[in-house]
Design an enzyme around this catalytic site. Structure first.
Site, PDB file in Angstrom:
ATOM      1  N   HIS A  98      42.236  41.937  38.947  1.00  0.00           N
ATOM      2  CA  HIS A  98      41.276  42.071  40.159  1.00  0.00           C
ATOM      3  C   HIS A  98      41.781  43.367  40.986  1.00  0.00           C
ATOM      4  O   HIS A  98      41.209  44.147  41.640  1.00  0.00           O
ATOM      5  CB  HIS A  98      41.095  40.906  40.878  1.00  0.00           C
ATOM      6  CG  HIS A  98      40.007  39.876  40.268  1.00  0.00           C
ATOM      7  ND1 HIS A  98      39.802  38.864  40.744  1.00  0.00           N
ATOM      8  CD2 HIS A  98      39.308  40.126  39.226  1.00  0.00           C
ATOM      9  CE1 HIS A  98      38.720  38.259  40.103  1.00  0.00           C
ATOM     10  NE2 HIS A  98      38.648  39.090  38.801  1.00  0.00           N
ATOM     11  N   LYS A 116      35.979  36.140  42.917  1.00  0.00           N
ATOM     12  CA  LYS A 116      36.971  35.310  43.294  1.00  0.00           C
ATOM     13  C   LYS A 116      37.926  34.864  42.158  1.00  0.00           C
ATOM     14  O   LYS A 116      37.450  34.789  40.997  1.00  0.00           O
ATOM     15  CB  LYS A 116      36.418  34.223  44.038  1.00  0.00           C
ATOM     16  CG  LYS A 116      35.280  33.163  43.024  1.00  0.00           C
ATOM     17  CD  LYS A 116      35.992  32.411  41.924  1.00  0.00           C
ATOM     18  CE  LYS A 116      35.338  31.683  41.147  1.00  0.00           C
ATOM     19  NZ  LYS A 116      36.024  30.819  40.068  1.00  0.00           N
TER      20      LYS A 116
END
Length: 345
Positions: A98, A116
């Protein structure tokens, strides 16, 4: 015991309609399960346009683009983030990638929506958010739960003080996974905490504020990732959240926010579309908001709608899920990981 009068009906959600926000051009980084469901949700429920998909290999990008009727398939992060026809990048790679994907998008001047958790820890989250602010681009963690109409009903119940003084949050999230699922792979930052635990800690810190004290117990899997975690968080004015995540068993995944005047219940799965039930503290009266949306990942588009709304309004973050709140959540998870001896490669 405080007594407040419950309304006859709970407030209607205030979320914007999908066709009331700017139609942006999206690039999707990643070709896995969540990327597939996100694109399907956008295409079915919004006017957002998915222009390109990027992957680490051309083959996987080609296959994903063919499945979802996406015009361009690109075989690298660099190609995706430099595409002039992309306004905003959705980072849907495995957790440990990420940070790299988000920073590459920001460096290329693209707005970014990151699955997330936005990073493996609070330090990564802060780094990504700071880079986005410096570049003048929008950045948000795609904690889709907080953008659901269901959660705007909860938000209004809390804002109106219908629960009285809120002292307690109870929540669990448990699913069962078998090898070779990535959640069992330590090289991919697997384990229950970042995949499942982040839902319960986000709920707790959203409803009660940052954790001031964390206590945790848990166990590891044979593959070397966290199998389950029991967490007790203390918040301001000694409010308490009791939380649990596990990848070993399926649990009710329900949640409760309890106050001196009433208790709000989110029947499981609490993080998806579903009903909101508020019951008076003495149990004599209950009122329910019924969600018209079906349970499932077809509602992932709400986070994209929020991103488009904010970008259209010139905002650099969402007031519903600002960078500071994300960092509060990850600091709590960092402490849980420390207490349980969990590290991420």
């Amino acid at each position: 015991m405080t007594s407040l009068s419950l309304p006859d009906v709970l407030p209607a959600p205030r979320r914007p309609s999908a066709d009331s926000v700017p139609s942006l051009r999206w690039g999707v980084l990643g070709t896995g399960w969540i990327a597939s469901r996100f694109v399907a949700s956008l295409q079915a429920s919004t006017t957002q346009r998915v222009m390109a998909v990027g992957s680490r290999t051309q083959q996987t990008a080609d296959a994903f683009a063919a499945t979802h009727s996406i015009e361009r398939a690109l075989g690298s992060i660099a190609d995706l983030v430099s595409d002039p026809d992309v306004d905003v990048v959705y980072v849907a790679t495995p957790h440990h990638l990420h940070r790299a994907g988000a920073l590459a998008a920001v460096a290329a001047g693209k707005h970014v929506l990151v699955e997330k958790p936005i990073g493996l820890n609070a330090a990564e989250a802060q780094e990504i958010s700071a880079a986005a602010r410096a570049a003048g681009v929008f950045c948000m963690e795609a904690m889709w739960t907080l953008f659901l109409p269901r959660f705007d009903v909860v938000r209004q119940v809390l804002e109106a003080g219908l629960l009285g003084e809120v002292h307690t949050v109870l929540a669990d999230h448990g699913e069962h996974f078998d090898p070779p699922h990535r959640i069992l792979d330590p090289a991919m930052a697997g384990g229950s905490l970042l995949d499942l635990g982040t839902y319960v800690t986000t709920l707790a810190t959203w409803a009660l504020g940052p954790a001031t004290r964390v206590q945790a117990a848990g166990s590891m899997t044979p593959s070397g990732v966290n199998g389950q975690a029991a967490m007790v968080l203390t918040h301001a004015v000694e409010a308490t959240s009791v939380l649990h995540s596990t990848l070993l068993t399926r649990t009710p995944t329900a949640a409760t926010i309890a106050g001196t005047a009433a208790t709000l219940t989110l029947p499981g799965p609490f993080f998806m579309p579903g009903d909101v039930v508020v019951t008076s503290a003495d149990g004599s009266r209950s009122v329910t908001w019924t969600d018209p949306e079906p349970i499932g990942h077809g509602a992932l588009h709400h986070s994209a709608v929020e991103a488009a709304r904010c970008i259209g309004d010139g905002l650099l973050e969402s007031p519903l899920h600002p960078a500071e709140a994300v960092q509060h959540n990850l600091r709590a998870l960092d402490e849980v990981a420390t207490q349980l001896g969990v590290t991420y490669a």
